[in-house]
Scaffold this motif. Sequence first.
Motif, PDB file in Angstrom:
ATOM      1  N   MET A 182       0.833  -1.212   0.000  1.00  0.00           N
ATOM      2  CA  MET A 182       0.000   0.000   0.000  1.00  0.00           C
ATOM      3  C   MET A 182       0.865   1.258   0.000  1.00  0.00           C
ATOM      4  O   MET A 182       0.578   2.217  -0.725  1.00  0.00           O
ATOM      5  CB  MET A 182      -1.008   0.013   1.152  1.00  0.00           C
ATOM      6  CG  MET A 182      -0.455   0.136   2.524  1.00  0.00           C
ATOM      7  SD  MET A 182      -1.734   0.533   3.774  1.00  0.00           S
ATOM      8  CE  MET A 182      -1.836   2.324   3.628  1.00  0.00           C
ATOM      9  N   ILE A 183       1.952   1.274   0.787  1.00  0.00           N
ATOM     10  CA  ILE A 183       2.805   2.456   0.806  1.00  0.00           C
ATOM     11  C   ILE A 183       3.546   2.593  -0.514  1.00  0.00           C
ATOM     12  O   ILE A 183       3.707   3.708  -1.047  1.00  0.00           O
ATOM     13  CB  ILE A 183       3.785   2.413   1.995  1.00  0.00           C
ATOM     14  CG1 ILE A 183       3.022   2.431   3.329  1.00  0.00           C
ATOM     15  CG2 ILE A 183       4.770   3.574   1.926  1.00  0.00           C
ATOM     16  CD1 ILE A 183       2.168   3.663   3.550  1.00  0.00           C
ATOM     17  N   TYR A 184       3.966   1.476  -1.086  1.00  0.00           N
ATOM     18  CA  TYR A 184       4.665   1.553  -2.368  1.00  0.00           C
ATOM     19  C   TYR A 184       3.734   2.048  -3.467  1.00  0.00           C
ATOM     20  O   TYR A 184       4.159   2.762  -4.383  1.00  0.00           O
ATOM     21  CB  TYR A 184       5.248   0.186  -2.741  1.00  0.00           C
ATOM     22  CG  TYR A 184       6.373   0.268  -3.756  1.00  0.00           C
ATOM     23  CD1 TYR A 184       7.645   0.664  -3.367  1.00  0.00           C
ATOM     24  CD2 TYR A 184       6.162  -0.033  -5.094  1.00  0.00           C
ATOM     25  CE1 TYR A 184       8.686   0.752  -4.290  1.00  0.00           C
ATOM     26  CE2 TYR A 184       7.190   0.056  -6.018  1.00  0.00           C
ATOM     27  CZ  TYR A 184       8.453   0.449  -5.613  1.00  0.00           C
ATOM     28  OH  TYR A 184       9.478   0.541  -6.534  1.00  0.00           O
ATOM     29  N   LEU A 185       2.456   1.697  -3.378  1.00  0.00           N
ATOM     30  CA  LEU A 185       1.480   2.209  -4.338  1.00  0.00           C
ATOM     31  C   LEU A 185       1.397   3.728  -4.264  1.00  0.00           C
ATOM     32  O   LEU A 185       1.351   4.414  -5.297  1.00  0.00           O
ATOM     33  CB  LEU A 185       0.111   1.583  -4.061  1.00  0.00           C
ATOM     34  CG  LEU A 185      -1.042   2.029  -4.965  1.00  0.00           C
ATOM     35  CD1 LEU A 185      -0.788   1.638  -6.418  1.00  0.00           C
ATOM     36  CD2 LEU A 185      -2.366   1.417  -4.474  1.00  0.00           C
ATOM     37  N   ASN A 186       1.407   4.272  -3.056  1.00  0.00           N
ATOM     38  CA  ASN A 186       1.351   5.719  -2.897  1.00  0.00           C
ATOM     39  C   ASN A 186       2.638   6.388  -3.368  1.00  0.00           C
ATOM     40  O   ASN A 186       2.605   7.441  -4.017  1.00  0.00           O
ATOM     41  CB  ASN A 186       1.073   6.071  -1.433  1.00  0.00           C
ATOM     42  CG  ASN A 186       0.978   7.561  -1.194  1.00  0.00           C
ATOM     43  OD1 ASN A 186       1.795   8.131  -0.486  1.00  0.00           O
ATOM     44  ND2 ASN A 186       0.001   8.210  -1.792  1.00  0.00           N
ATOM     45  N   ILE A 187       3.783   5.793  -3.048  1.00  0.00           N
ATOM     46  CA  ILE A 187       5.058   6.318  -3.539  1.00  0.00           C
ATOM     47  C   ILE A 187       5.035   6.359  -5.070  1.00  0.00           C
ATOM     48  O   ILE A 187       5.456   7.338  -5.693  1.00  0.00           O
ATOM     49  CB  ILE A 187       6.229   5.442  -3.047  1.00  0.00           C
ATOM     50  CG1 ILE A 187       6.339   5.484  -1.528  1.00  0.00           C
ATOM     51  CG2 ILE A 187       7.545   5.886  -3.681  1.00  0.00           C
ATOM     52  CD1 ILE A 187       7.276   4.421  -0.952  1.00  0.00           C
ATOM     53  N   THR A 188       4.510   5.299  -5.660  1.00  0.00           N
ATOM     54  CA  THR A 188       4.444   5.215  -7.118  1.00  0.00           C
ATOM     55  C   THR A 188       3.605   6.335  -7.704  1.00  0.00           C
ATOM     56  O   THR A 188       3.960   6.922  -8.738  1.00  0.00           O
ATOM     57  CB  THR A 188       3.873   3.844  -7.544  1.00  0.00           C
ATOM     58  OG1 THR A 188       4.721   2.805  -7.035  1.00  0.00           O
ATOM     59  CG2 THR A 188       3.786   3.713  -9.057  1.00  0.00           C
TER      60      THR A 188
END
Length: 404
Positions: A182-188
């Motif tokens: 989920m955090i990597y999705l936001n970073i992306t």
Amino acid sequence: MDTARLQSHQTWIREELDRCVNFWLKNGMDPVNGGVYTCLDREGKIFSTDKSVWMQGRCAWTFAYLCHLYGVREEWLAASKSCLDFMEAHCINREAGNRMYFTVTGEGNPLRQRRYCFSEGFYAIANAEYYGVTGETVCLGRARAAYDLIWELNNGLIKDPTGLGPKTIPETRSGRALANPMIYLNITSVLRRVDPEQEALYTQRAAQCVDEIFRYHFKPEMKCTLESVGPNGEFRGDVTEGRVVNPGHDIECSWFLMEDANRRGDRELHKKAQQVFDQAIEAGWDHEYGGLLYFIDCLGRPPEAYEHDMKLWWPHDEILIASLMLYRDTGEEKYLDWFEKTLDYCKSHFSDPEFGEWYGYLRRDGKPTEPPCKGSTFKGPFHLPRMLSMCDQMLGELLEKGKG
């Protein structure tokens, strides 16, 4: 649509954003060593000079993002750059593959290294956002490198150069954590916005994050999204860790997913994100005292975390973003009701017009912990200004729509 009501919400949110930003600029920024102090009491006085590396990245991102939304202001850009420079000078373990520390001293001496990659994540979005505002290509290079490092670590493509290893003995128990995809999705989403040259890469990795969330963590039959599951999404109901639901985390995840659904034009994904929100807020809202509980056990058993029934600022920020996004996207009045119900709770319990910013930690009955604080190792200028600025933008969109 009651435009007068929405306008009044926007007015309050803009005033609160000014109070929040001014609180951190006045009290948090370190003019001597650079970076930001975040352990601040109610009035903004520093109670610990140790610095959170998460907060250096988050603060740098926040002030650059405000420049992106509202136009460059020198004090905002300077605050962002101060945190970026402090991280570059003091927060990166160059001898361990550029892994970042978790905490450092006020002067920047390393204190603590942790195994997960969230310091790197906030460093990535900070550099990306600053690049988006200034065009400084060195920052884009740093963002891309950190973004790739996180991917390699989270997917087991390289061995962690810190040598810390997994949290539990893998031969006994291994698994998956919702926070990673989920955090990597936001970073992306941040990197995609400022770096269209790598659009194909960001699309590919975002799709994998979304797949992991729904393949492994989303449990519609249990009406929850689990923080921790087995390697193949197995429910581990015999241990407390396997039953943990963090409603605020799920709600934050829901709007990350909605953003991706809107980008794709994927109505089915949006409906599933809506379901994540619905399940989390129904399970986590405290019907006796109001506000959102911090942790719940999906089977109704005693949660292990002592703070499980506290009310923290950031889950309420996430409700406000997600509920307003759902109202904007679907027009369903129940989401405006959730937005207004939560906003009323926050005005009554978290907001502090006298000194600015929000109390970070409330007891279950809604009273601040004593002595109250406005910042900590985990609380700085991030969730609140992100929420206020995003809600300001969404309310503006709704008001424009109302004019039509």
